[in-house]
Design an enzyme around this catalytic site. Structure first.
Site, PDB file in Angstrom:
ATOM      1  N   HIS A   8       0.969  -1.106  -0.056  1.00 50.65           N
ATOM      2  CA  HIS A   8      -0.078  -0.226  -0.093  1.00 50.65           C
ATOM      3  C   HIS A   8       0.806   1.463   0.051  1.00 50.65           C
ATOM      4  O   HIS A   8       1.986   1.144   0.405  1.00 50.65           O
ATOM      5  CB  HIS A   8      -0.904  -0.007   1.407  1.00 50.65           C
ATOM      6  CG  HIS A   8      -1.951   1.128   1.408  1.00 50.65           C
ATOM      7  ND1 HIS A   8      -1.669   2.099   1.904  1.00 50.65           N
ATOM      8  CD2 HIS A   8      -3.189   0.833   1.034  1.00 50.65           C
ATOM      9  CE1 HIS A   8      -2.647   2.831   1.936  1.00 50.65           C
ATOM     10  NE2 HIS A   8      -3.850   2.152   1.582  1.00 50.65           N
ATOM     11  N   ASP A  38       3.079  -4.502   7.877  1.00 47.11           N
ATOM     12  CA  ASP A  38       1.817  -3.841   7.912  1.00 47.11           C
ATOM     13  C   ASP A  38       0.658  -4.667   7.948  1.00 47.11           C
ATOM     14  O   ASP A  38       0.569  -5.485   7.174  1.00 47.11           O
ATOM     15  CB  ASP A  38       1.960  -3.080   6.435  1.00 47.11           C
ATOM     16  CG  ASP A  38       0.662  -2.351   6.115  1.00 47.11           C
ATOM     17  OD1 ASP A  38      -0.425  -2.462   6.789  1.00 47.11           O
ATOM     18  OD2 ASP A  38       0.588  -1.742   5.103  1.00 47.11           O
ATOM     19  N   GLN A  80      -4.202  -5.269   6.561  1.00 44.53           N
ATOM     20  CA  GLN A  80      -5.322  -6.131   6.035  1.00 44.53           C
ATOM     21  C   GLN A  80      -5.116  -7.652   6.519  1.00 44.53           C
ATOM     22  O   GLN A  80      -5.611  -8.500   6.005  1.00 44.53           O
ATOM     23  CB  GLN A  80      -5.130  -6.282   4.652  1.00 44.53           C
ATOM     24  CG  GLN A  80      -5.253  -4.926   3.895  1.00 44.53           C
ATOM     25  CD  GLN A  80      -6.707  -4.424   3.875  1.00 44.53           C
ATOM     26  OE1 GLN A  80      -7.808  -5.415   4.172  1.00 44.53           O
ATOM     27  NE2 GLN A  80      -7.035  -3.219   3.415  1.00 44.53           N
ATOM     28  N   LYS A 101     -10.438  -0.768  10.455  1.00 43.15           N
ATOM     29  CA  LYS A 101     -10.483  -1.875   9.499  1.00 43.15           C
ATOM     30  C   LYS A 101     -10.842  -3.283  10.286  1.00 43.15           C
ATOM     31  O   LYS A 101     -11.073  -4.329   9.844  1.00 43.15           O
ATOM     32  CB  LYS A 101      -9.163  -2.231   8.674  1.00 43.15           C
ATOM     33  CG  LYS A 101      -8.943  -1.187   7.617  1.00 43.15           C
ATOM     34  CD  LYS A 101      -7.850  -1.285   6.845  1.00 43.15           C
ATOM     35  CE  LYS A 101      -7.231   0.068   5.961  1.00 43.15           C
ATOM     36  NZ  LYS A 101      -8.007   0.294   4.997  1.00 43.15           N
ATOM     37  N   CYS A 144      -4.863   2.587  -3.546  1.00 40.15           N
ATOM     38  CA  CYS A 144      -3.515   3.244  -3.154  1.00 40.15           C
ATOM     39  C   CYS A 144      -2.536   2.264  -3.120  1.00 40.15           C
ATOM     40  O   CYS A 144      -1.668   1.891  -2.506  1.00 40.15           O
ATOM     41  CB  CYS A 144      -3.827   3.360  -1.442  1.00 40.15           C
ATOM     42  SG  CYS A 144      -5.117   4.808  -1.397  1.00 40.15           S
TER      43      CYS A 144
HETATM   44  N1  PMP Z   1      -1.553  -0.613   4.350  1.00 37.25           N
HETATM   45  C1  PMP Z   1      -2.784  -1.378   3.750  1.00 37.25           C
HETATM   46  C2  PMP Z   1      -2.136  -2.946   3.539  1.00 37.25           C
HETATM   47  C3  PMP Z   1      -3.960  -1.073   3.682  1.00 37.25           C
HETATM   48  O1  PMP Z   1      -5.042  -1.687   3.078  1.00 37.25           O
HETATM   49  C4  PMP Z   1      -4.361   0.353   4.173  1.00 37.25           C
HETATM   50  C5  PMP Z   1      -5.595   0.887   4.108  1.00 37.25           C
HETATM   51  N2  PMP Z   1      -6.218   0.804   2.734  1.00 37.25           N
HETATM   52  C6  PMP Z   1      -3.240   0.885   4.808  1.00 37.25           C
HETATM   53  C7  PMP Z   1      -1.988   0.590   4.988  1.00 37.25           C
HETATM   54  C8  PMP Z   1      -3.506   2.175   5.321  1.00 37.25           C
HETATM   55  O2  PMP Z   1      -4.356   2.199   6.493  1.00 37.25           O
HETATM   56  P1  PMP Z   1      -5.109   3.617   7.224  1.00 37.25           P
HETATM   57  O3  PMP Z   1      -5.499   4.553   5.944  1.00 37.25           O
HETATM   58  O4  PMP Z   1      -6.042   2.905   8.037  1.00 37.25           O
HETATM   59  O5  PMP Z   1      -3.857   4.120   7.753  1.00 37.25           O
END
Ligand code: PMP
Length: 405
Positions: free
Chosen positions: A122, A199, A202, A225, A363
């Site tokens: 991401h 990270d 997910q 999430k 993203c």
């Molecule tokens: N890493 C991953 C794999 C994600 O899916 C996301 C959110 N889509 C993020 C980081 C960022 O999360 P947040 O916007 O809640 O900080």
């Protein structure tokens, strides 16, 4: 596990209609819906004991502080961290990764050093490292993925050098659904004395996560999430590293003593929690973790895997649908395109049918570019989804195809 009807009744928003149709919410990777108990837990704070944490000597502040610290302990036990001091509340995964990039980066990254990430990260696990590299004259190296969307382990091994100072990798790809072998990656990095950040944005909501079993040095995730509210996240870090790292933000609560000449910093975890944190959201997150623990994480995982298999078969049954990301291990996320139809157009029509999916680059632009794409339609499922909803999705996709025929 509770029956699906009573699970769905726990989530008031799932009873909603959009455009006069039953809402079918298939965008859980972007954010999950909230059970009534989490909404109640947050309401309860504002109704009964709202006060700033760690500051007052009065009753409400004591209650808020106690609940906040209980929430920290809940997170600790949920991810099986060794100590409460290793749990830092942040604003989300993004906040947690940026914290490490600044704080760890400040202390340990120097000109010429290398940070290893993968091709399916991401943007939150790319850009903070790029910014760090720009500040320090360091370099990002990228672990490639195969055509299924899984990282190529042998290539990972080849990329490790004596310049590698950190491996930062996702537990699961939000764009493709790939589950990454983070434990093996961590073991390999540690063989070379390299710390690992995972990270978990997910990963954590789909099964049991045990940071000590994985062995990682840092683990980041977002409350929203995992059925909590937005504005809260967690950074887990091994105590030794956190002790060595400088704080990345200065302000209230992160200090022991301040004079104009010198400040001494607070102990962990407060050293990394400058200012008023989102304590109501932290307390709500603890309630969310209780809720899914009561449902049972193993049952959640097996139900979600069944839904994933069902949805994959359904979509594979439509000739025009091309699924991107077929790794052997996947979280319940399916990314796909429909031949000859732009993902935005498909997403907009599905929306009018009451079906919420995500379209675009999720993203994770480099991940999609790897497959020669600028976007996909993404269906992300969780335990409150049903096979009936997946049937309606498949019918909706067929309708989209008919409209464009
Ligand atoms: N890493 C991953 C794999 C994600 O899916 C996301 C959110 N889509 C993020 C980081 C960022 O999360 P947040 O916007 O809640 O900080």
């Amino acid at each position: 596990m509770k029956d699906i009807k009573s699970i769905r009744n726990d989530f008031p928003i799932l009873q909603k209609e959009v455009y006069g149709r039953k809402l079918i919410y298939l965008d859980n990777a972007a954010t999950t819906q909230k059970p009534q108990c989490v909404i109640d837990a947050i309401n309860n704070i504002y109704l009964n004991f709202n006060a700033n944490v760690h500051r007052g000597v009065h009753a409400l502040s004591d209650m808020a502080s106690e609940e906040y610290e209980k929430a920290r302990e809940k997170v600790r036990s949920f991810i099986n961290a060794a100590k409460k001091e290793e749990i830092i509340f942040t604003s989300g995964t993004t906040g947690s990764i940026n914290a490490v990039a600044f704080s760890f980066g400040e202390k340990y990254i120097k000109r010429g050093d290398e940070i290893l990430i993968s091709h399916i990260e991401h943007h939150s696990n790319i850009v903070p490292w790029q910014m760090l590299c720009q500040r320090k004259g360091a370099k990002i190296k990228v672990i490639p993925v195969d055509d299924s969307g899984q990282i190529i382990f042998e290539e990972y091994l080849k990329l490790i050098t004596d310049k590698t100072k950190l491996v930062a990798i996702t537990q699961a790809s939000n764009a493709l659904g790939t589950e990454v072998p983070v434990k093996e990656i961590t073991e390999e990095a540690h063989r070379h004395g390299i710390p690992v950040l995972i990270d978990g944005a997910q990963g954590i909501q789909h099964g049991t996560t045990d940071v000590r079993d994985i062995g990682c040095d840092f683990y980041a995730f977002s409350g929203h999430k995992i059925y909590g509210s937005a504005g809260i996240g967690v950074l887990y870090g091994k105590e030794k590293l956190l002790e060595e790292m400088p704080p990345y933000q200065g302000g209230g609560d992160m200090i022991k003593n301040v004079t104009f000449e010198k400040t001494t910093y607070n102990d962990l975890p407060f050293k990394f929690e400058a200012g008023t944190t989102n304590f109501p959201a932290a307390i709500g997150l603890a309630r969310a973790l209780d809720y899914i623990s009561e449902l049972g994480l193993k049952d959640i995982s097996s139900r979600e895997q069944k839904l994933l298999n069902y949805a994959t078969e359904k979509l594979q049954g439509i000739d025009e649908v091309q699924i991107i990301g077929n790794a052997a291990l996947k979280i319940p996320v399916i990314s796909f395109n429909i031949k000859g139809i732009h993902h935005y157009d498909a997403g907009m029509i599905l929306d009018k049918l009451g079906i919420a999916v995500r379209t675009g680059n999720h993203c994770a632009q480099p991940a999609l570019e790897r497959f020669g794409l600028v976007g996909t339609i993404r269906v992300s499922l969780c335990f409150y989804n049903t096979t009936e909803e997946i049937d309606i999705l498949a019918d909706g996709i067929k309708k989209v195809i008919e409209m464009f025929a």
